[in-house]
Design a protein around this motif. Structure first.
Motif, mmCIF file in Angstrom:
data_model
loop_
_atom_site.group_PDB
_atom_site.id
_atom_site.type_symbol
_atom_site.label_atom_id
_atom_site.label_comp_id
_atom_site.label_asym_id
_atom_site.label_seq_id
_atom_site.Cartn_x
_atom_site.Cartn_y
_atom_site.Cartn_z
ATOM 1 N N PRO A 142 0.831 -1.211 0.000
ATOM 2 C CA PRO A 142 0.000 0.000 0.000
ATOM 3 C C PRO A 142 0.861 1.255 0.000
ATOM 4 N N VAL A 143 0.409 2.254 -0.729
ATOM 5 C CA VAL A 143 1.127 3.519 -0.812
ATOM 6 C C VAL A 143 0.499 4.489 0.184
ATOM 7 N N PRO A 144 1.300 5.162 1.003
ATOM 8 C CA PRO A 144 0.736 6.114 1.965
ATOM 9 C C PRO A 144 -0.104 7.165 1.247
ATOM 10 N N PRO A 145 -1.308 7.448 1.731
ATOM 11 C CA PRO A 145 -2.166 8.423 1.053
ATOM 12 C C PRO A 145 -1.500 9.784 0.861
ATOM 13 N N MET A 146 -0.686 10.223 1.834
ATOM 14 C CA MET A 146 -0.028 11.516 1.690
ATOM 15 C C MET A 146 0.955 11.506 0.520
ATOM 16 N N ALA A 147 1.673 10.377 0.330
ATOM 17 C CA ALA A 147 2.603 10.283 -0.797
ATOM 18 C C ALA A 147 1.854 10.346 -2.116
ATOM 19 N N VAL A 148 0.690 9.674 -2.167
ATOM 20 C CA VAL A 148 -0.127 9.721 -3.378
ATOM 21 C C VAL A 148 -0.583 11.148 -3.650
ATOM 22 N N ALA A 149 -1.051 11.836 -2.615
ATOM 23 C CA ALA A 149 -1.570 13.194 -2.794
ATOM 24 C C ALA A 149 -0.466 14.155 -3.211
#
Length: 286
Positions: free
Chosen positions: A114-121
């Motif tokens: 899973p990719v951290p949501p903050m990194a995605v944003a």
């Protein structure tokens, strides 16, 4: 499979276009990386094993591995030259388990962490800003008779994109002196990494018989900017509808065609964006 590194002076224009053609015309070659000449030696030093060959658009002073000099268009003579080198080599299987994680392509059956949501944003915001800048700054201008390089340096005149017009023209000339990049009959690529611009940009000079796609990136360029410009360069080799738009369609149609190429970059974060997100620039800071 045979493993190759592809290089050109900037690592963002002709080499990306060449990589797309190699993937289609030489499927027995695994492309390890596309890089600039400046970064080539450091890249070779980081690889756990040397590539079988280097495919380059300009001459290189490299003893090993063998270097094949080709056109970005990868014509039949270029393919034959590469195959002659391959005939002298023994193919090596892809050894994914022996490669560092950053060199491993994703496997179809492998579930990605899973990719951290903050990194995605953060990655999406940074890439979105790059795409907005490229599409907003895009210009289509007439190709005057004479010197296309001078015309390319003048294309973005009157905007805050250009930091130093003289430096921009000098860097474009320096890149053109190494090799001229043909995309298709009547379509050429003028590109450079230069301190003469403040952000990545695309433009188009078009005349009755030929056109020049202008691709610019600042020397200190973000990963997202290089990825976006690389996507456009690669599409020149694989998407004839983009080439058709550049050669004959009106400005808004060309902008939309470029936007279609860039839009997929917003879908998922790149593999390297999972751990080290770039700083996001404020679009209102300029």
């Amino acid at each position: 499979r045979f493993r190759a590194v592809i290089t050109c002076p900037s690592g963002m224009g002709s080499s990306q276009m060449l990589a797309g053609r190699v993937a289609v015309m030489l499927p027995e070659i695994e492309i390890l990386q596309v890089t600039s000449i400046t970064d080539l030696r450091a890249l070779l030093a980081r690889l756990p094993e040397p590539p079988d060959l280097i495919i380059s658009t300009v001459s290189l002073d490299v003893a090993e591995p063998p270097v094949v000099l080709v056109s970005p268009l990868l014509d039949r003579e270029d393919v034959a030259a590469i195959r002659r080198v391959l005939d002298r080599l023994a193919p090596r299987p892809s050894r994914l388990l022996d490669l560092p994680e950053e060199w491993q392509p994703p496997r179809a059956a492998q579930r990605l962490p899973p990719v951290p949501p903050m990194a995605v944003a953060l990655r999406a915001a940074a890439m979105g800003q790059v795409i907005v800048d490229i599409l907003r700054d895009f210009r289509l201008g007439p190709l005057p008779p004479g010197d296309p390089v001078a015309a390319a340096a003048d294309l973005f005149g009157g905007t805050d994109l250009v930091a130093d017009r003289a430096r921009l023209e000098a860097d474009l000339r320096r890149r053109e002196a190494l090799s001229r990049t043909a995309v298709a009959p009547g379509l050429w690529l003028l590109h450079a990494r230069t301190a003469g611009v403040r952000r990545p940009a695309l433009g188009l000079l078009r005349g009755p018989d030929e056109a020049f796609l202008v691709m610019l990136a600042p020397e200190a360029v973000s990963r997202e900017a290089l990825e976006a410009l690389g996507a456009v360069s690669g599409a020149l080799a694989t998407q004839p509808e983009l080439v058709d738009a550049l050669r004959r369609r009106p400005e808004e149609h060309v902008r939309d065609a470029i936007g279609q190429v860039l839009a997929h970059l917003l879908v998922l974060p790149s593999e390297n964006a999972q751990s080290q997100p770039e700083k996001v620039s404020d679009p209102h800071a300029r």
